[in-house]
Design a protein around this motif. Sequence first.
Motif, PDB file in Angstrom:
ATOM      1  N   LEU A  98       0.853  -1.185   0.000  1.00  0.00           N
ATOM      2  CA  LEU A  98       0.000   0.000   0.000  1.00  0.00           C
ATOM      3  C   LEU A  98       0.888   1.235   0.000  1.00  0.00           C
ATOM      4  O   LEU A  98       1.971   1.236   0.593  1.00  0.00           O
ATOM      5  CB  LEU A  98      -0.909   0.034   1.230  1.00  0.00           C
ATOM      6  N   SER A  99       0.424   2.274  -0.636  1.00  0.00           N
ATOM      7  CA  SER A  99       1.183   3.507  -0.670  1.00  0.00           C
ATOM      8  C   SER A  99       0.202   4.655  -0.796  1.00  0.00           C
ATOM      9  O   SER A  99      -0.982   4.473  -1.013  1.00  0.00           O
ATOM     10  CB  SER A  99       2.143   3.499  -1.868  1.00  0.00           C
ATOM     11  N   GLY A 100       0.706   5.839  -0.606  1.00  0.00           N
ATOM     12  CA  GLY A 100      -0.158   6.979  -0.821  1.00  0.00           C
ATOM     13  C   GLY A 100       0.653   8.204  -1.138  1.00  0.00           C
ATOM     14  O   GLY A 100       1.620   8.478  -0.485  1.00  0.00           O
ATOM     15  N   HIS A 101       0.239   8.917  -2.156  1.00  0.00           N
ATOM     16  CA  HIS A 101      -0.569   8.564  -3.304  1.00  0.00           C
ATOM     17  C   HIS A 101       0.237   8.739  -4.587  1.00  0.00           C
ATOM     18  O   HIS A 101      -0.224   8.393  -5.658  1.00  0.00           O
ATOM     19  CB  HIS A 101      -1.802   9.481  -3.381  1.00  0.00           C
ATOM     20  N   SER A 116      -4.836  23.235  -3.176  1.00  0.00           N
ATOM     21  CA  SER A 116      -4.910  21.837  -3.589  1.00  0.00           C
ATOM     22  C   SER A 116      -5.224  20.918  -2.410  1.00  0.00           C
ATOM     23  O   SER A 116      -5.072  21.292  -1.250  1.00  0.00           O
ATOM     24  CB  SER A 116      -3.584  21.413  -4.235  1.00  0.00           C
ATOM     25  N   LEU A 117      -5.641  19.704  -2.751  1.00  0.00           N
ATOM     26  CA  LEU A 117      -5.985  18.704  -1.740  1.00  0.00           C
ATOM     27  C   LEU A 117      -4.958  17.582  -1.724  1.00  0.00           C
ATOM     28  O   LEU A 117      -4.172  17.412  -2.657  1.00  0.00           O
ATOM     29  CB  LEU A 117      -7.380  18.119  -2.019  1.00  0.00           C
ATOM     30  N   THR A 118      -4.992  16.803  -0.660  1.00  0.00           N
ATOM     31  CA  THR A 118      -4.115  15.643  -0.521  1.00  0.00           C
ATOM     32  C   THR A 118      -4.738  14.440  -1.223  1.00  0.00           C
ATOM     33  O   THR A 118      -5.580  14.581  -2.088  1.00  0.00           O
ATOM     34  CB  THR A 118      -3.900  15.342   0.972  1.00  0.00           C
ATOM     35  N   GLN A 119      -4.298  13.244  -0.867  1.00  0.00           N
ATOM     36  CA  GLN A 119      -4.789  11.981  -1.403  1.00  0.00           C
ATOM     37  C   GLN A 119      -4.661  11.951  -2.923  1.00  0.00           C
ATOM     38  O   GLN A 119      -3.612  12.270  -3.466  1.00  0.00           O
ATOM     39  CB  GLN A 119      -6.228  11.724  -0.928  1.00  0.00           C
ATOM     40  N   ALA A 245       1.599  13.869  -2.383  1.00  0.00           N
ATOM     41  CA  ALA A 245       0.553  13.850  -1.354  1.00  0.00           C
ATOM     42  C   ALA A 245       0.360  12.439  -0.838  1.00  0.00           C
ATOM     43  O   ALA A 245       0.621  11.451  -1.532  1.00  0.00           O
ATOM     44  CB  ALA A 245      -0.755  14.399  -1.912  1.00  0.00           C
ATOM     45  N   THR A 246      -0.132  12.359   0.395  1.00  0.00           N
ATOM     46  CA  THR A 246      -0.474  11.080   1.004  1.00  0.00           C
ATOM     47  C   THR A 246      -1.916  11.107   1.477  1.00  0.00           C
ATOM     48  O   THR A 246      -2.540  12.165   1.551  1.00  0.00           O
ATOM     49  CB  THR A 246       0.438  10.773   2.214  1.00  0.00           C
TER      50      THR A 246
END
Length: 638
Positions: A98-101, A116-119, A245-246
């Motif tokens: 698993l990783s992000g993003h 801006s947003l994360t994810q 981003a995460t």
Amino acid sequence: MRALFHLIVLLAVVFVEASASDGIDDFTYHGFGSANVSLDGVAEISPNGLLKLTNSSTQGKGHAFYPRPLRFRAASGGGVSSFSTTFVFAIVSEFSDLSGHGLAFTLSPSRGRPWSLTQQYLGLFNISDNGDASNHVFAVELDTVQSAEFDDINDNHVGIDVNGLRSSSSAPASFFSEETGRYANLTLMSGDPMQVWIEYDDAEKLLNVTLSSTGAPKPRRPLLSSAFDLSSVVFDSMYVGFSAATGQVITNHYVLGWSFKMNGEARPLDPTRLPPLPARAPRRRGKLLVAMVSLVCALFLATVASGTVGCYLRGKMFEEILEDWEATYASHRFSYRELYMATKCFSDKRLLGAGGFGRVYRGSRNSTEIAVKKVSRESEQGMKEFVAEIVSIGQLRHRNLVSLLGYCRRKGELLLVYEFMPNGSLDKLLFDQPPKSALGWSQRFRIIKGIALALHYLHEGWEQVVIHRDVKASNILLDGEMNGRLGDFGLARLHDHGGDPRTTRVVGTLGYLAPEVPMTGKATTSTDVFAFGVLVLEIACGRRTVEAQGPPEQQASEVVLVDWVWQCCGRGAILEASDPKLGGNYVVEEMELALRLGLICSHPEPATRPSMRQVIRYLEEDAPLPEMSKDGGAITAS
């Protein structure tokens, strides 16, 4: 003294190189200890010179930009200058799976992306501005999470993005191997350093993106090569840099070295001079945590939505335009908010299937299960006309049709809402099951009869003629009692009885398209019959419309199902085409009937194909099938 002297000389050399290479349009950084970069968000530079775009925080985003804008046009209104850049990166997650993003190299009109947003937004965009042409943002993403809303191809890909995160071109992370002559896979979140080359040639209007393991020679062939004109995206001056981003998975996105040059080839990076990555802690498997991660993400989004900015973004997200003409169809229109909540934010966990015309999600509304299809369509037909047809189709009622409950329209996006079929699609049961779990013949023959009845109803049994245009195994769904139901009316067209069907662009699925469709562009009830014939052969033979033949390591030839069954019929051994997974457990007369019926319905000559009314008579044995004869080397129905 000698050691001190060597140290002074070394520092002088480094200083001279940095001074010479850190020009306004040409710079090279082996590590970022003294690099001229501007940071924001959680980005930082480690003591040994690693650029860390994200750290041990969750829901984090970080930016690192060259601090001064670079001139991308020699004169105002002139062409975009060519440029070249290369960098070494590493994505190190606390989990092995698993990783992000992900991270992105970007050209931006501003230094940093404050709204801006994360994810999945990678610190580049937000819900309301994603895809907006006024962004003037170009990016190459290294994406480690598959986001269905952006039509990501997988959770390990490289993509070219313009003004939004729905990539104009993308490919699984890999590099071209001279040794094998093929592309070899790379895992972006492996934690190993990798190198990227991005080169834009303004004269050729060509963008190349190349990926490789660090220390290996630059591959001769790029991973992505795209005809691309940046003139509509890039301003006279732009900032260059990185964004990452995460989400809820702690992931460090590192950049170890970076070289950039305008109007020339970026200086190569020396792997021996790059700062080392920190020693890795043992990594755990994270798939078991997906449910928990999803829950926490949902709670986080709910918390954000409770704030002022969250409320604004949420309002933008669910904003819909209801035009006056839609008042007529109000009872058939669903709100986007309603479908968004019903599908748990169009979660990947709710994804039932995907194809060339959209993705289908499972939803729950008022304790009733529904299926929501996001339609990907580039139709010349007006939206008003299309919605009118969809609502008309929603009035169809037949036990072998999946009921279309309504639609949703938002910013040009179209969503269709169907009743949910618990046993999934026929193609998965036909082709993806081991022999012990294969559908029995009695079930298959009942499905054939049910779809025949459904098509007869569409062609003759309603107030208008409905041409489905996409009859295929993946559009046959099975209800709780394993009855076959024809679904997905996203391509269907209507016309009056006795009228002439309109000429349209060619749509449908290869293998099911009647041969006359590409020539005439016209779909008719006879073209539906052709697709039905192919479907019957798939059900009887347990084979796809086109299959590769021969070992995978060789150039495999393709076998067309219809042609193969014709050959079996021509040599008097038509039952050889029956599905071997059945082990001979079928009614011989029914199997032979199905195979011969499939051939007649999929005959290349439209005039030879029966109507669906005739098909039902054949299936009920109220009329004999036409004799099959061989004439001039070609099998025909006589």
